[in-house]
Scaffold this motif. Structure first.
Motif, mmCIF file in Angstrom:
data_model
loop_
_atom_site.group_PDB
_atom_site.id
_atom_site.type_symbol
_atom_site.label_atom_id
_atom_site.label_comp_id
_atom_site.label_asym_id
_atom_site.label_seq_id
_atom_site.Cartn_x
_atom_site.Cartn_y
_atom_site.Cartn_z
ATOM 1 N N GLN A 91 0.833 -1.209 0.000
ATOM 2 C CA GLN A 91 0.000 0.000 0.000
ATOM 3 C C GLN A 91 0.865 1.255 0.000
ATOM 4 O OE1 GLN A 91 -3.249 0.042 -0.508
ATOM 5 N NE2 GLN A 91 -3.248 2.262 -0.500
ATOM 6 N N GLN A 92 1.952 1.239 0.781
ATOM 7 C CA GLN A 92 2.851 2.397 0.819
ATOM 8 C C GLN A 92 3.492 2.625 -0.552
ATOM 9 O OE1 GLN A 92 5.480 1.287 4.003
ATOM 10 N NE2 GLN A 92 4.251 2.293 5.569
ATOM 11 N N ALA A 93 3.951 1.558 -1.194
ATOM 12 C CA ALA A 93 4.570 1.674 -2.520
ATOM 13 C C ALA A 93 3.548 2.180 -3.529
ATOM 14 C CB ALA A 93 5.151 0.335 -2.962
ATOM 15 N N TYR A 94 2.327 1.668 -3.448
ATOM 16 C CA TYR A 94 1.265 2.112 -4.351
ATOM 17 C C TYR A 94 1.032 3.613 -4.204
ATOM 18 C CZ TYR A 94 -3.329 2.815 -6.395
ATOM 19 O OH TYR A 94 -4.372 3.300 -7.136
ATOM 20 N N GLY A 99 1.553 8.883 -6.461
ATOM 21 C CA GLY A 99 1.874 10.303 -6.340
ATOM 22 C C GLY A 99 2.728 10.794 -7.491
ATOM 23 N N TYR A 100 3.560 9.921 -8.040
ATOM 24 C CA TYR A 100 4.401 10.298 -9.180
ATOM 25 C C TYR A 100 3.556 10.593 -10.415
ATOM 26 C CZ TYR A 100 8.462 8.557 -6.545
ATOM 27 O OH TYR A 100 9.433 8.342 -5.615
ATOM 28 N N MET A 101 2.408 9.964 -10.526
ATOM 29 C CA MET A 101 1.543 10.174 -11.691
ATOM 30 C C MET A 101 1.107 11.638 -11.779
ATOM 31 S SD MET A 101 1.376 7.356 -13.319
ATOM 32 C CE MET A 101 0.000 7.608 -14.399
ATOM 33 N N PRO A 106 -1.108 16.262 -17.973
ATOM 34 C CA PRO A 106 -2.379 15.585 -18.281
ATOM 35 C C PRO A 106 -2.436 15.174 -19.750
ATOM 36 C CG PRO A 106 -2.744 17.883 -17.642
ATOM 37 C CD PRO A 106 -1.265 17.646 -17.580
ATOM 38 N N GLN A 107 -3.142 14.107 -20.002
ATOM 39 C CA GLN A 107 -3.257 13.614 -21.385
ATOM 40 C C GLN A 107 -4.600 13.932 -21.962
ATOM 41 O OE1 GLN A 107 -2.193 9.508 -21.632
ATOM 42 N NE2 GLN A 107 -0.122 9.882 -20.979
#
Length: 107
Positions: A91-94, A99-101, A106-107
């Motif tokens: 969950q922490q890694a997710y 957050g990097y996204m 934006p696309q």
């Protein structure tokens, strides 16, 4: 590590002698294939000729597939085990990578 944290099949028994057994041979070939996949990755990064790149990419894919098949054989025979991921760490890694996204346009 407790047994509940391991993901492993029942181990196929092999003779425990000074001579190499089936597990030793498969493990040796798996290590070689892992080394080769790394070497092909470097070669692909360095290839300046498109034809050479395509040939290396094909060979690299075959090598990667062979490595995966050997891994599957080792896992199936209980000679390779995995550790279950701690749900909190997942969950922490997710959350970290989600957050990097936000940093991408934006696309």
């Amino acid at each position: 590590m407790t047994q509940q944290q391991k993901v492993q099949n029942a181990e196929t028994q092999v003779p425990k002698t000074p001579q190499m057994n089936e597990r030793d041979f498969v493990n040796d070939v798996l290590a070689s294939e892992k080394y080769l996949t790394g070497a092909y990755s470097i070669a692909l990064n360095e290839a300046s000729n498109q034809g050479l790149y395509q040939e290396l990419a094909s060979i690299s894919k075959e090598t990667q597939d062979c490595q995966r098949n050997l891994y599957n054989l080792m896992f199936k025979n209980g000679w390779y085990s995995l550790e279950k991921a701690d749900q909190q760490k997942v969950q922490q890694a997710y959350q970290q990578y989600s957050g990097y996204m936000n940093q991408f346009p934006p696309q």
